[in-house]
Design a protein around this motif. Structure first.
Motif, PDB file in Angstrom:
ATOM      1  N   GLN A  83      -5.690  -3.336 -16.898  1.00  0.00           N
ATOM      2  CA  GLN A  83      -6.616  -2.260 -16.568  1.00  0.00           C
ATOM      3  C   GLN A  83      -6.494  -1.893 -15.084  1.00  0.00           C
ATOM      4  N   PRO A  84      -6.701  -0.625 -14.710  1.00  0.00           N
ATOM      5  CA  PRO A  84      -6.506  -0.184 -13.322  1.00  0.00           C
ATOM      6  C   PRO A  84      -7.363  -0.977 -12.332  1.00  0.00           C
ATOM      7  N   VAL A  85      -6.857  -1.096 -11.131  1.00  0.00           N
ATOM      8  CA  VAL A  85      -7.536  -1.806 -10.053  1.00  0.00           C
ATOM      9  C   VAL A  85      -8.092  -0.783  -9.072  1.00  0.00           C
ATOM     10  N   ASP A  86      -9.417  -0.755  -8.923  1.00  0.00           N
ATOM     11  CA  ASP A  86     -10.048   0.171  -7.980  1.00  0.00           C
ATOM     12  C   ASP A  86     -10.010  -0.392  -6.559  1.00  0.00           C
ATOM     13  N   ARG A  87     -10.242  -1.687  -6.441  1.00  0.00           N
ATOM     14  CA  ARG A  87     -10.138  -2.365  -5.146  1.00  0.00           C
ATOM     15  C   ARG A  87      -9.382  -3.666  -5.370  1.00  0.00           C
ATOM     16  N   GLY A  88      -8.204  -3.764  -4.815  1.00  0.00           N
ATOM     17  CA  GLY A  88      -7.404  -4.956  -4.996  1.00  0.00           C
ATOM     18  C   GLY A  88      -5.937  -4.676  -4.778  1.00  0.00           C
ATOM     19  N   LEU A  89      -5.126  -5.707  -4.964  1.00  0.00           N
ATOM     20  CA  LEU A  89      -3.691  -5.640  -4.716  1.00  0.00           C
ATOM     21  C   LEU A  89      -2.949  -5.529  -6.039  1.00  0.00           C
ATOM     22  N   VAL A  90      -2.042  -4.553  -6.133  1.00  0.00           N
ATOM     23  CA  VAL A  90      -1.196  -4.382  -7.305  1.00  0.00           C
ATOM     24  C   VAL A  90       0.247  -4.668  -6.901  1.00  0.00           C
ATOM     25  N   VAL A  91       0.851  -5.675  -7.527  1.00  0.00           N
ATOM     26  CA  VAL A  91       2.266  -5.978  -7.330  1.00  0.00           C
ATOM     27  C   VAL A  91       3.016  -5.384  -8.511  1.00  0.00           C
ATOM     28  N   ASP A  92       3.835  -4.378  -8.240  1.00  0.00           N
ATOM     29  CA  ASP A  92       4.633  -3.718  -9.265  1.00  0.00           C
ATOM     30  C   ASP A  92       5.978  -4.446  -9.317  1.00  0.00           C
ATOM     31  N   ILE A  93       6.151  -5.307 -10.310  1.00  0.00           N
ATOM     32  CA  ILE A  93       7.324  -6.174 -10.364  1.00  0.00           C
ATOM     33  C   ILE A  93       8.596  -5.365 -10.569  1.00  0.00           C
ATOM     34  N   SER A  95       9.453  -2.350  -9.786  1.00  0.00           N
ATOM     35  CA  SER A  95       9.900  -1.587  -8.614  1.00  0.00           C
ATOM     36  C   SER A  95       9.967  -2.439  -7.362  1.00  0.00           C
ATOM     37  N   ALA A  96       9.501  -3.697  -7.436  1.00  0.00           N
ATOM     38  CA  ALA A  96       9.478  -4.617  -6.290  1.00  0.00           C
ATOM     39  C   ALA A  96       8.742  -3.985  -5.116  1.00  0.00           C
ATOM     40  N   GLU A  97       7.509  -3.562  -5.385  1.00  0.00           N
ATOM     41  CA  GLU A  97       6.634  -2.982  -4.373  1.00  0.00           C
ATOM     42  C   GLU A  97       5.213  -3.505  -4.585  1.00  0.00           C
ATOM     43  N   ALA A  98       4.416  -3.443  -3.532  1.00  0.00           N
ATOM     44  CA  ALA A  98       3.020  -3.863  -3.627  1.00  0.00           C
ATOM     45  C   ALA A  98       2.141  -2.842  -2.918  1.00  0.00           C
ATOM     46  N   THR A  99       0.965  -2.586  -3.493  1.00  0.00           N
ATOM     47  CA  THR A  99       0.024  -1.618  -2.933  1.00  0.00           C
ATOM     48  C   THR A  99      -1.379  -2.215  -2.970  1.00  0.00           C
ATOM     49  N   LEU A 100      -2.081  -2.124  -1.860  1.00  0.00           N
ATOM     50  CA  LEU A 100      -3.475  -2.561  -1.781  1.00  0.00           C
ATOM     51  C   LEU A 100      -4.371  -1.341  -1.843  1.00  0.00           C
ATOM     52  N   TYR A 101      -5.331  -1.359  -2.779  1.00  0.00           N
ATOM     53  CA  TYR A 101      -6.240  -0.234  -2.972  1.00  0.00           C
ATOM     54  C   TYR A 101      -7.643  -0.613  -2.515  1.00  0.00           C
ATOM     55  N   ASP A 102      -8.334   0.359  -1.962  1.00  0.00           N
ATOM     56  CA  ASP A 102      -9.746   0.219  -1.630  1.00  0.00           C
ATOM     57  C   ASP A 102     -10.458   1.469  -2.104  1.00  0.00           C
ATOM     58  N   GLY A 104     -10.003   2.972  -4.863  1.00  0.00           N
ATOM     59  CA  GLY A 104      -9.036   3.838  -5.517  1.00  0.00           C
ATOM     60  C   GLY A 104      -7.990   4.446  -4.607  1.00  0.00           C
ATOM     61  N   LYS A 105      -8.080   4.225  -3.301  1.00  0.00           N
ATOM     62  CA  LYS A 105      -7.123   4.800  -2.356  1.00  0.00           C
ATOM     63  C   LYS A 105      -6.223   3.698  -1.792  1.00  0.00           C
ATOM     64  N   ALA A 106      -4.937   4.024  -1.664  1.00  0.00           N
ATOM     65  CA  ALA A 106      -3.993   3.056  -1.119  1.00  0.00           C
ATOM     66  C   ALA A 106      -4.234   2.887   0.381  1.00  0.00           C
ATOM     67  N   VAL A 107      -4.470   1.642   0.816  1.00  0.00           N
ATOM     68  CA  VAL A 107      -4.692   1.370   2.244  1.00  0.00           C
ATOM     69  C   VAL A 107      -3.563   0.531   2.829  1.00  0.00           C
ATOM     70  N   TRP A 108      -2.672   0.049   1.981  1.00  0.00           N
ATOM     71  CA  TRP A 108      -1.503  -0.724   2.433  1.00  0.00           C
ATOM     72  C   TRP A 108      -0.440  -0.643   1.354  1.00  0.00           C
ATOM     73  N   HIS A 109       0.821  -0.490   1.765  1.00  0.00           N
ATOM     74  CA  HIS A 109       1.928  -0.426   0.799  1.00  0.00           C
ATOM     75  C   HIS A 109       3.189  -0.951   1.462  1.00  0.00           C
ATOM     76  N   ASN A 110       3.970  -1.745   0.718  1.00  0.00           N
ATOM     77  CA  ASN A 110       5.219  -2.236   1.284  1.00  0.00           C
ATOM     78  C   ASN A 110       6.122  -2.774   0.178  1.00  0.00           C
ATOM     79  N   ARG A 111       7.341  -3.133   0.586  1.00  0.00           N
ATOM     80  CA  ARG A 111       8.317  -3.690  -0.350  1.00  0.00           C
ATOM     81  C   ARG A 111       8.095  -5.195  -0.523  1.00  0.00           C
ATOM     82  N   VAL A 112       8.494  -5.699  -1.680  1.00  0.00           N
ATOM     83  CA  VAL A 112       8.444  -7.131  -1.946  1.00  0.00           C
ATOM     84  C   VAL A 112       9.761  -7.543  -2.579  1.00  0.00           C
TER      85      VAL A 112
END
Length: 318
Positions: A83-93, A95-102, A104-112
């Motif tokens: 289920q979608p994350v409104d506030r939290g970290l999503v690791v997209d395996i 695509s090897a990327e991670a996004t932190l949401y607060d 519903g808005k992305a506040v941090w994004h980077n490669r993993v």
């Protein structure tokens, strides 16, 4: 070249040039390169405008294959932990990327960097509770037996050079010579903090049955690779210190400063978050994106075909 242009045109990436571009070979070359680049972006490939092997393979994917990919990912969206994350970290395996949401808005994004095939990063949902600063690495039994033991047996100085301690399960130190060891099942290896420690300066912890976590890495040069499947299952994070600081300051009543002050000391210790933060580690080979209607990724773990085979069974799989 004509076949390539026809395929790009059929998929909507290459439009017929306007009259203003007719008779100009450079225009046609630029238009084709731009179409290839946009196709590469939609299929998560290196965007160099060249029709290399990976690009040709993606162009040759049949509509039935793409529909099967969509079907597999729609099924994944039905799973409760996805289920979608409104506030939290999503690791997209995938695509090897991670996004932190607060909110519903992305506040941090980077490669993993995620697990290599055969040592895949698991899908899960949990809560990030704390960090370990300058962590020691308790080497998993599989890595000890399969990867390290042959090197230790052939190189007497291997353990000392890598600052690895040999311990029993009570934490008592054992001699570094294999001749004095009990069976591997009754011992473990622990690599101490330092430049050669694969966890780097910080590990981000959350409860899970797979014993995985997010962490720093000395192998920073691998983040520039287009497909970052290099780890043994844990998730290596680019600029992990900025992620930790953002997690620590995610709640408005706290700031990053208390975390920064703790980080200034190079001793191994745990730092708890003011409040736990949800984490979702998910595997998606097709997603909606803001830039295009659909974006596809390679199925490095070959999970789509297995999932489709389960869906095609007459009796629903449990």
């Amino acid at each position: 070249m004509q076949t390539l242009k026809a395929r790009l045109s059929a998929q909507g990436y290459l439009q017929h040039p306007s009259r203003g571009g007719s008779g100009n070979p450079g225009y046609y070359a630029a238009a084709t390169a731009d179409a290839i680049t946009r196709f590469q972006a939609d299929f998560s490939l290196t965007q160099d405008g060249r029709a290399g092997r990976a690009t040709i393979q993606a162009l040759n994917r049949q509509p039935a294959d793409l529909l099967a990919t969509l079907r597999a990912n729609l099924e994944r969206l039905r799973w409760p932990f996805n289920q979608p994350v409104d506030r939290g970290l999503v690791v997209d395996i995938a695509s090897a990327e991670a996004t932190l949401y607060d909110k519903g808005k992305a506040v941090w994004h980077n490669r993993v960097q995620v697990g290599k095939p055969g040592r895949e990063t698991p899908e899960l949902r949990s809560l990030i509770t704390h960090f370990t600063l300058y962590p020691a690495w308790n080497i998993p039994k599989s890595i000890f037996v399969i990867d390290m033991l042959p090197r230790i047996m052939s190189d007497p100085g291997y353990l000392q050079r890598r600052n690895i301690r040999v311990l029993d399960h009570s934490g008592n130190e054992l001699p570094p010579e294999p001749a004095y060891w009990p069976s591997p099942a009754s011992m473990r290896l622990q690599q101490q903090p330092g430049p050669s420690n694969p966890l780097g300066s910080i590990a981000i912890r959350f409860s899970n049955p797979f014993e995985v976590y997010l962490h720093d890495t000395p192998a920073g040069e691998l983040f520039s690779s287009p497909e970052r499947f290099y780890s043994n299952g844990c998730v290596r994070v680019e600029d992990v210190e900025s992620l930790a600081g953002t997690l620590f300051g995610l709640h408005s009543w706290r700031t990053e400063k208390p975390f920064d002050e703790r980080f200034a000391n190079s001793e191994t210790r745990n730092v708890r978050l003011p409040r736990s933060v949800p984490i979702l580690m998910t595997y998606r080979t097709a997603i909606n994106s803001e830039e295009s209607a659909m974006r596809f990724r390679s199925d490095r773990y070959r999970r789509d075909r297995y999932l489709i085979s389960l869906l095609d069974r007459q009796e629903p799989a449990r």
